[in-house]
Design an enzyme around this catalytic site. Structure first.
Site, PDB file in Angstrom:
ATOM      1  N   TYR A 144      49.220 -16.915   2.948  1.00  0.00           N
ATOM      2  CA  TYR A 144      50.294 -17.088   1.973  1.00  0.00           C
ATOM      3  C   TYR A 144      51.454 -17.804   2.646  1.00  0.00           C
ATOM      4  O   TYR A 144      51.907 -17.407   3.717  1.00  0.00           O
ATOM      5  CB  TYR A 144      50.747 -15.724   1.460  1.00  0.00           C
ATOM      6  CG  TYR A 144      51.892 -15.776   0.468  1.00  0.00           C
ATOM      7  CD1 TYR A 144      51.670 -16.226  -0.828  1.00  0.00           C
ATOM      8  CD2 TYR A 144      53.161 -15.365   0.830  1.00  0.00           C
ATOM      9  CE1 TYR A 144      52.714 -16.264  -1.751  1.00  0.00           C
ATOM     10  CE2 TYR A 144      54.206 -15.400  -0.091  1.00  0.00           C
ATOM     11  CZ  TYR A 144      53.979 -15.847  -1.369  1.00  0.00           C
ATOM     12  OH  TYR A 144      55.009 -15.884  -2.279  1.00  0.00           O
ATOM     13  N   ASP A 239      52.865 -21.755  10.456  1.00  0.00           N
ATOM     14  CA  ASP A 239      53.760 -20.887   9.697  1.00  0.00           C
ATOM     15  C   ASP A 239      53.995 -19.615  10.504  1.00  0.00           C
ATOM     16  O   ASP A 239      53.141 -18.744  10.585  1.00  0.00           O
ATOM     17  CB  ASP A 239      53.116 -20.567   8.343  1.00  0.00           C
ATOM     18  CG  ASP A 239      53.999 -19.679   7.465  1.00  0.00           C
ATOM     19  OD1 ASP A 239      54.979 -19.115   7.982  1.00  0.00           O
ATOM     20  OD2 ASP A 239      53.684 -19.546   6.263  1.00  0.00           O
ATOM     21  N   LYS A 267      62.402 -14.556   8.376  1.00  0.00           N
ATOM     22  CA  LYS A 267      62.428 -13.132   8.671  1.00  0.00           C
ATOM     23  C   LYS A 267      63.416 -12.783   9.787  1.00  0.00           C
ATOM     24  O   LYS A 267      64.596 -12.634   9.551  1.00  0.00           O
ATOM     25  CB  LYS A 267      61.016 -12.629   9.043  1.00  0.00           C
ATOM     26  CG  LYS A 267      59.937 -12.966   8.040  1.00  0.00           C
ATOM     27  CD  LYS A 267      60.046 -12.201   6.752  1.00  0.00           C
ATOM     28  CE  LYS A 267      58.856 -12.439   5.855  1.00  0.00           C
ATOM     29  NZ  LYS A 267      58.999 -11.870   4.514  1.00  0.00           N
TER      30      LYS A 267
END
Length: 427
Positions: A144, A239, A267
Site C-alpha cells: 500500500y 517507500d 510517519k
C-alpha cells in the site's frame, strides 16, 4: 470494559462523517466491533473516552517510536506554536530537518517536504514519469502506497481489509498504467518488465511490506530489483513511509544495503504530526519545480510545527544504543508471544523486523499477499477483541503491522503476554 462514551461518540460521528471515521480501518469493521475513541495518551498507553487504559502497539500507525507525548517533542511543538503554526513561506527548520534526513540516507541528495505519505508517493511517481518520459509503473500485490488513483490496484492495508483491491472511482484508463507483481517474486517481476520493455517509469515497493502484516524481502529480492532497474533505466522508488527511522536510523535501506533512486518518508520524521517527504538523486530531484518543469506544491508543506516535532524526534533517535534497546524489547515481545501461542496450541507465524511485527494465525511463513490464509482475518478478529478487553491495543486489521516504542516497559510486555495467553486459549 465500559465503552459507553465511545459508543455515543461513534453514533454521533456516523451522522456527520462517512462511516463515522476519517480513515476507513479506524471503523473496526473487520474486527466485528465499534471503535474506541481516544481522549489522551502518554508513554506506552492510550486512554479512551470512557477512561479505559490500553498498552498501545499501534503508535498512531508507526510514528510514536518514542512513545506518546515525549516531553522533548511536546516542548518543541509548544515552542514552535508560540511563534506561529504556519506561514506558507520558507523557514530554517525545513533546512534542518532536510539535512538530518540526508545524513541518515546517503542516496537522498535533495528532499522535498510534503504533508502525508500519500502525497510523497504520488509526487515521487509523477517525478519518475516526468524524468523517464514513460507512463507505466510497477507495484506489488499487497503493498500500500497511499490512495492516489494509480496506486489503488491490488493494494494492501485498509483496501485489503475491505476486499477492494481496485477502488471504485479509479478510471480504468488510470489503472491500465499500473502493473502488479507478486512481492518477493523476482522472476515474475523480470517477466513483466520484459513484456513492457521501455515503458515502465518506476518500480515502487515497501522494502518491508507493512501493509500485509510484516513481510521481509527474501535474500536477493531487493538486490535483484536494483539490478533490473539499472539495466532497464527504471527509477526504483523505495517507500519507507513506515520503515524509515523505524527498523534502523537509515531505515530498511540501511538494514538491507540496497538504495533506491527515490525514497518516500513519513510517519516518524513528523514526530506524530502530519509529514511526508520524498527525495533522492540530485539529477532526478532537480527536475522538480521550480528547478524543473515537473510540478508539485503544498501550502502546508514544511510547516514549523511538524518540522519542530521531526527535528526533536530524530535527535533522540540518534542517541547511542537507541535501536539496540528497541531490538531488545521487540525480541522479548516476540519470544513471549510465541510462547503464549504455543502453550495454547494455536498455530501462529510471528514475523518481525526490528520494532515492526505481525502475528499471522497460521503455521506457514508469509512471503507475499497470497500466502495469507483466507480464514486468518476471522480468527484475528476474535483475538483482537479479547486483547482489547484485556487492555491491549493492536491494529484493527490482520493486514497491519504492530509497532514497538522505546516507552514500552518489561512490565508492559509481560502484561501483554498474560492477555495474549487468555486470547489464544479462547480461540
Amino acid at each position: 470494559m465500559n465503552h459507553q462514551q465511545s459508543a455515543a461518540l461513534f453514533a454521533r460521528a456516523m451522522q456527520i462523517i462517512p462511516g463515522g471515521v476519517n480513515s476507513p480501518v479506524r471503523a473496526f469493521k473487520s474486527v466485528g466491533c465499534d471503535p474506541i475513541f481516544i481522549a489522551r495518551a502518554e508513554g506506552s498507553r492510550i486512554y479512551d473516552a470512557d477512561g479505559n487504559a490500553y498498552i498501545d502497539y499501534v503508535g498512531s500507525w508507526g510514528p510514536m517510536i518514542l512513545g506518546h507525548c515525549h516531553p522533548k517533542v511536546v516542548e518543541a511543538i509548544q515552542q514552535a506554536a508560540a511563534s506561529g503554526a504556519s506561514f506558507g513561506a520558507p523557514t530554517e527548520k525545513e533546512i534542518v530537518l532536510a539535512e538530518m534526513v540526508r545524513e541518515a540516507y546517503p542516496n537522498i541528495e535533495k528532499v522535498r517536504m510534503v504533508s502525508s505519505g500519500t502525497e510523497a508517493t504520488m509526487s515521487a511517481i509523477r517525478l519518475a514519469r516526468g524524468y523517464t518520459g514513460r507512463d507505466k509503473i510497477l507495484k506489488f500485490d499487497g503493498c500500500y502506497h497511499g490512495h492516489a488513483d494509480s496506486l489503488l490496484v491490488k493494494a494492501g492495508s485498509g483496501a485489503a481489509t475491505f476486499g477492494v483491491p481496485t477502488s471504485p472511482g479509479v478510471p480504468a484508463d488510470f489503472a491500465k498504467y499500473t502493473l502488479t507483481a507478486t512481492y518477493n517474486d523476482l522472476a515474475e517481476t523480470r517477466a513483466l518488465v520484459a513484456a513492457n520493455k521501455g515503458e515502465i517509469a518506476c518500480i515502487i515497493l515497501e522494502a518491508i511490506a507493512g501493509n500485509m502484516g510484516c513481510v521481509a524481502p527474501k535474500p536477493g529480492f531487493l538486490e535483484g530489483l536494483r539490478q533490473l532497474c539499472n539495466e532497464e533505466g527504471i527509477v526504483l522508488i523505495v517507500d519507507e513511509v513506515m520503515t524509515g527511522f523505524r527498523v534502523a536510523f537509515g531505515g530498511a535501506q540501511e538494514r538491507y544495503g540496497v538504495r533506491g533512486d527515490l525514497v518516500c518518508l513519513g510517519k516518524i520524521i513528523g514526530g506524530g504530526l502530519p509529514v511526508g517527504a520524498f527525495g533522492g538523486k540530485r539529477e532526478i530531484m532537480e527536475r522538480l519545480s521550480p528547478e524543473g518543469g515537473i510540478y508539485q506544491a503544498g501550502t502546508l508543506s514544511g510547516n514549523p510545527l511538524a518540522m519542530s516535532a521531526g527535528i526533536a524526534t530524530l535527535k533522540l533517535l540518534k542517541e547511542e544504543g537507541f535501536y539496540a534497546r528497541i531490538e531488545e524489547k521487540s525480541a522479548y515481545f516476540e519470544k513471549g508471544m510465541r510462547q503464549a501461542a504455543t502453550a495454547a496450541g494455536v498455530p501462529t507465524s510471528l514475523q518481525r523486523v526490528g520494532g515492526m511485527f505481525c502475528t499471522y494465525f497460521q503455521a506457514e511463513e508469509v512471503f507475499n499477499f497470497a500466502d495469507v490464509k483466507a480464514e486468518t482475518p476471522k480468527i484475528f478478529a476474535k483475538f483482537f477483541r479479547t486483547m482489547l478487553e484485556e487492555g491491549i491495543n493492536l491494529a484493527p486489521s490482520q493486514y497491519e503491522a504492530g509497532f514497538m516504542s522505546i516507552a514500552h516497559s518489561t512490565a508492559d510486555l509481560d502484561q501483554t503476554f498474560e492477555a495474549a495467553a487468555k486470547a489464544f486459549k479462547e480461540l
